[in-house]
Design a protein around this motif. Sequence first.
Motif, PDB file in Angstrom:
ATOM      1  N   ASN A  37       0.843  -1.185   0.000  1.00 46.45           N
ATOM      2  CA  ASN A  37       0.000   0.000   0.000  1.00 46.45           C
ATOM      3  C   ASN A  37       0.887   1.247   0.000  1.00 46.45           C
ATOM      4  N   TRP A  38       0.263   2.411  -0.006  1.00 45.42           N
ATOM      5  CA  TRP A  38       1.043   3.652  -0.138  1.00 45.42           C
ATOM      6  C   TRP A  38       2.001   3.837   1.031  1.00 45.42           C
ATOM      7  N   ARG A  39       1.581   3.349   2.193  1.00 47.43           N
ATOM      8  CA  ARG A  39       2.425   3.506   3.379  1.00 47.43           C
ATOM      9  C   ARG A  39       3.752   2.743   3.184  1.00 47.43           C
ATOM     10  N   ASP A  40       3.647   1.519   2.641  1.00 50.46           N
ATOM     11  CA  ASP A  40       4.836   0.705   2.399  1.00 50.46           C
ATOM     12  C   ASP A  40       5.773   1.401   1.417  1.00 50.46           C
ATOM     13  N   LEU A  41       5.178   2.010   0.374  1.00 45.63           N
ATOM     14  CA  LEU A  41       5.977   2.657  -0.650  1.00 45.63           C
ATOM     15  C   LEU A  41       6.793   3.805  -0.057  1.00 45.63           C
ATOM     16  N   LEU A  42       6.175   4.504   0.873  1.00 47.30           N
ATOM     17  CA  LEU A  42       6.821   5.674   1.456  1.00 47.30           C
ATOM     18  C   LEU A  42       7.835   5.300   2.539  1.00 47.30           C
ATOM     19  N   PHE A  43       7.459   4.387   3.404  1.00 45.21           N
ATOM     20  CA  PHE A  43       8.330   4.076   4.544  1.00 45.21           C
ATOM     21  C   PHE A  43       9.081   2.759   4.368  1.00 45.21           C
ATOM     22  N   GLY A  44       8.801   2.053   3.274  1.00 47.85           N
ATOM     23  CA  GLY A  44       9.372   0.734   3.117  1.00 47.85           C
ATOM     24  C   GLY A  44       8.461  -0.261   3.800  1.00 47.85           C
ATOM     25  N   ASP A  45       8.214  -1.414   3.146  1.00 55.91           N
ATOM     26  CA  ASP A  45       7.320  -2.383   3.777  1.00 55.91           C
ATOM     27  C   ASP A  45       8.044  -3.060   4.940  1.00 55.91           C
ATOM     28  N   PRO A  46       7.331  -3.873   5.724  1.00 57.15           N
ATOM     29  CA  PRO A  46       7.960  -4.449   6.916  1.00 57.15           C
ATOM     30  C   PRO A  46       9.235  -5.228   6.607  1.00 57.15           C
ATOM     31  N   ILE A  47       9.258  -5.936   5.472  1.00 57.29           N
ATOM     32  CA  ILE A  47      10.460  -6.701   5.119  1.00 57.29           C
ATOM     33  C   ILE A  47      11.652  -5.758   5.016  1.00 57.29           C
ATOM     34  N   LEU A  48      11.439  -4.648   4.288  1.00 59.78           N
ATOM     35  CA  LEU A  48      12.556  -3.735   4.074  1.00 59.78           C
ATOM     36  C   LEU A  48      12.938  -3.014   5.354  1.00 59.78           C
ATOM     37  N   ARG A  49      11.947  -2.741   6.183  1.00 61.00           N
ATOM     38  CA  ARG A  49      12.298  -2.107   7.457  1.00 61.00           C
ATOM     39  C   ARG A  49      13.114  -3.074   8.323  1.00 61.00           C
ATOM     40  N   LEU A  50      12.740  -4.355   8.266  1.00 58.87           N
ATOM     41  CA  LEU A  50      13.507  -5.349   9.021  1.00 58.87           C
ATOM     42  C   LEU A  50      14.926  -5.450   8.452  1.00 58.87           C
ATOM     43  N   VAL A  51      15.017  -5.474   7.123  1.00 58.81           N
ATOM     44  CA  VAL A  51      16.328  -5.547   6.474  1.00 58.81           C
ATOM     45  C   VAL A  51      17.197  -4.376   6.934  1.00 58.81           C
ATOM     46  N   ARG A  52      16.586  -3.185   7.028  1.00 55.18           N
ATOM     47  CA  ARG A  52      17.361  -2.011   7.434  1.00 55.18           C
ATOM     48  C   ARG A  52      17.783  -2.051   8.891  1.00 55.18           C
ATOM     49  N   SER A  53      16.928  -2.634   9.731  1.00 50.53           N
ATOM     50  CA  SER A  53      17.238  -2.572  11.163  1.00 50.53           C
ATOM     51  C   SER A  53      18.142  -3.728  11.613  1.00 50.53           C
ATOM     52  N   THR A  54      18.458  -4.643  10.703  1.00 51.03           N
ATOM     53  CA  THR A  54      19.294  -5.789  11.088  1.00 51.03           C
ATOM     54  C   THR A  54      20.488  -5.898  10.154  1.00 51.03           C
ATOM     55  N   GLU A  55      21.271  -4.870  10.082  1.00 51.60           N
ATOM     56  CA  GLU A  55      22.334  -4.815   9.078  1.00 51.60           C
ATOM     57  C   GLU A  55      23.343  -5.950   9.122  1.00 51.60           C
ATOM     58  N   GLY A  56      23.653  -6.427  10.340  1.00 47.69           N
ATOM     59  CA  GLY A  56      24.683  -7.459  10.450  1.00 47.69           C
ATOM     60  C   GLY A  56      24.138  -8.874  10.293  1.00 47.69           C
ATOM     61  N   ILE A  57      22.892  -9.014   9.874  1.00 53.50           N
ATOM     62  CA  ILE A  57      22.249 -10.327   9.819  1.00 53.50           C
ATOM     63  C   ILE A  57      21.691 -10.575   8.409  1.00 53.50           C
ATOM     64  N   ASP A  58      21.830 -11.808   7.909  1.00 57.67           N
ATOM     65  CA  ASP A  58      21.210 -12.156   6.632  1.00 57.67           C
ATOM     66  C   ASP A  58      19.696 -12.252   6.825  1.00 57.67           C
ATOM     67  N   VAL A  59      18.940 -11.740   5.866  1.00 59.13           N
ATOM     68  CA  VAL A  59      17.482 -11.887   5.920  1.00 59.13           C
ATOM     69  C   VAL A  59      17.047 -12.691   4.710  1.00 59.13           C
ATOM     70  N   ARG A  60      16.408 -13.835   4.955  1.00 56.91           N
ATOM     71  CA  ARG A  60      15.988 -14.703   3.855  1.00 56.91           C
ATOM     72  C   ARG A  60      14.473 -14.667   3.764  1.00 56.91           C
ATOM     73  N   VAL A  61      13.991 -14.254   2.590  1.00 56.24           N
ATOM     74  CA  VAL A  61      12.551 -14.067   2.396  1.00 56.24           C
ATOM     75  C   VAL A  61      11.981 -15.283   1.674  1.00 56.24           C
ATOM     76  N   PHE A  62      10.941 -15.908   2.255  1.00 55.62           N
ATOM     77  CA  PHE A  62      10.357 -17.143   1.719  1.00 55.62           C
ATOM     78  C   PHE A  62       9.037 -16.876   1.002  1.00 55.62           C
ATOM     79  N   PRO A  63       8.741 -17.698  -0.019  1.00 54.81           N
ATOM     80  CA  PRO A  63       7.421 -17.602  -0.651  1.00 54.81           C
ATOM     81  C   PRO A  63       6.336 -18.004   0.350  1.00 54.81           C
TER      82      PRO A  63
END
Lengths: 378, 368
Positions: free
Chosen positions: B341-367
């Motif tokens: 939704n528009w909120r995700d586009l502006l602030f980044g969706d939860p996945i991307l926010r998690l990716v940003r807040s966990t820089e030293g950790i691999d994030v693996r996204v599953f189907p």
Amino acid sequence: MPAAERSSRGNLKVYLGYAAGVGKTFQMLQDARDSAQQGTDVVVAYFEPHERPDTIAQVRGLDTVPHRQIQYRERTFEEMDTDAVLRRKPKIALVDELAHTNIPGSERPKRWEDVQVLLEAGIEVWTTMNVQHIESLNDEIWQITGIQVRETVPDWVVRQAAEIVAVDVTPEALLNRLKRGAVYKPEMVEKALAGFFKGSNLGALRELTLRQAAHEVELRQFAFDETSGFQVPTVSEARIGQTKAEVTKERILIHITSEPSTAMLIRRGRRVADYLQADCLALFVPTDLAAAEREAVEKHLRFARSLRIETHILAGKDVPQTVVDFARRNQITQIFVARSRSRLHERLLGKDYSQAIVRGAHDLQVTVVADRSRRQGL
Amino acid sequence: MPRVSDLPRPSPERLLRQVQAEENKQWGAKLKIFLGYAPGVGKSYRMLDEARRRHERGEDVVVGAAQGQHSEEVQTILSKLESIPQLETTGGQAMDVENILRRAPQVCVVDPLAAQNPSGSRNAYRWQDVQELLRNGVSVLTSVNLLHVEEYKEKVQAITGRDTAETIPKSFLLSADDIVIVDVPTDLCLWRLGAQLTSIGISNYQERQLSELRELALLLTAEVVDAQLESYVQTHGIEPVFGTQERFLVCLTPSSNAAAMIESGKRNKERFQGELYVVYVRRDGVSRKESDRIEEYMELARQAGATTEILESENPVEAITEFARQKRITQIFISHGSHRNWRDLLFGDPILRLVRSTEGIDVRVFPR
């Protein structure tokens, strides 16, 4: 590796430690003396005395091939004389410090390349290295110690070793040796205690070494099991009662760009692929790049190939879409992308590749690799 | 630098270990264990060699127990050290703890650690004798074979068919101040045992078995080192160390493909010899149906050998980031988002926010 492939090649044996002074060279020399006493033709092809009296005493009585003297910037440096070792053709050659970079003007840039020449000539080589010199661990080491190690050895070189020996000592004993001046000269000790040898570094490096050694031991079991057909209860429960074909074969794709973080991505992808026994591919989709960026891409592709990753270059208007399509066509199970440093307007303009790949590949697994140069909380 | 109050709390087991270790340290007594994966790796020699060096450096060293058969090298060292004779009873030998305590040396050599004392002895097992020495301020150098670690007994038996009644608990190893693995190639070990050798690498069934034991011993030592590292980090109030062991964190929601994610987590855990955590972040107003489904997932996760936890938070990204930091996670598994939704586009969706807040950790996204 099938035995036939190696039959004419010499075997490689690696003494693996977690820091200078754990006793790798000492143990290698001790084993060499035992072999020499039983009549095996062993020579010291390269030995770094480091002015450690205990270690120097171990060399006495062993046959030595004199080092080669090389002039560089009006100073004399010593390197292994690979040709002389070839002429001498011993059964076993001892080559200290596998990760060493040769001085400019040497025939080959890296000592591990000299070692390949000896192995190809049918000479067995015993060598020493520390865990931080393993290429794929480079970023983890950086993350743990805050120190970037420059001299590395590709994982496949270590993998070809017939035998790995973990040389273990407690950090306490190592620190005692250090303080007694048995590892470095006194003026170096202070620096070492504040850097690599500080606080929790030694424990962490030691744990990595033990895990790496266990992993290497396990890989050699896989090789044996495939050829022998023996059924041995194993440490990894995943393997009990399961043949290899039953486990879905993973295929990993690394997305290469000009970003500096790509090197980290390649190392991590390679490491995960090794552990999962997965195939490992890399893909670059060209866009308009400045000269420096083109050079960076070239470097990354070369680096990937040096780690034995199959590289592909594919044209495509939409970079993320091209990556995802390639992945689907090639039965990729996992795409590895770097963390992007994009700003808000770039995200809105769709210029953030990793974000677009995560969104586009909703039917695949996508791993956004850690930026291990950024230590947590520091 | 983080404040100490931000740091993860120590677990009760670790606190207990710390208290035990500190009790010993009051007297400066230290326990050092030499671990080997099979007879013939050279544990006794390494241990006695250290005893000899300490003796030469002026420490007061005695031998409380030594093994029956010895090589010439071992005999030479033993002849230089003072021995306290063992007690002879009709049921067999036992270490003379009383005499050792009266003699009060700085260091006592106990070889091997795993031994059952004859009935009627002051302690049933030799490792309890060792505890008594430590409590009384005597440091101990001792050696143990993987076969004799209680928790590994079955595995070793499955591999080699060898059984033993003389075991020590793994917790005893974890309480050691120092542990050293005596690692040698399997072929050298076989050769010392007098076996036939054929080629390079693993050459036969026996060597394959030894290789398995060797892997177990290396991993056990790594585990002990990790425990020491954790307690060092705790007592010094510094940031947890990342990346020494692979630790996987699977984050589930009711719409995750939980079976696939847990299965993958399990496989990764086994291949990397790592640890597996499975969590769910519960927000207010979760439906009954959803919490039932999560309970099913958690049960599945526990069957796969995962440690499960339900985190209560209105901010999943923050809760997951905090949990990952505490547990020194190296890879986070999450699911692809279901909609944008528009909120995700502006602030980044939860996945991307998690990716940003966990820089030293691999994030693996599953189907999904």
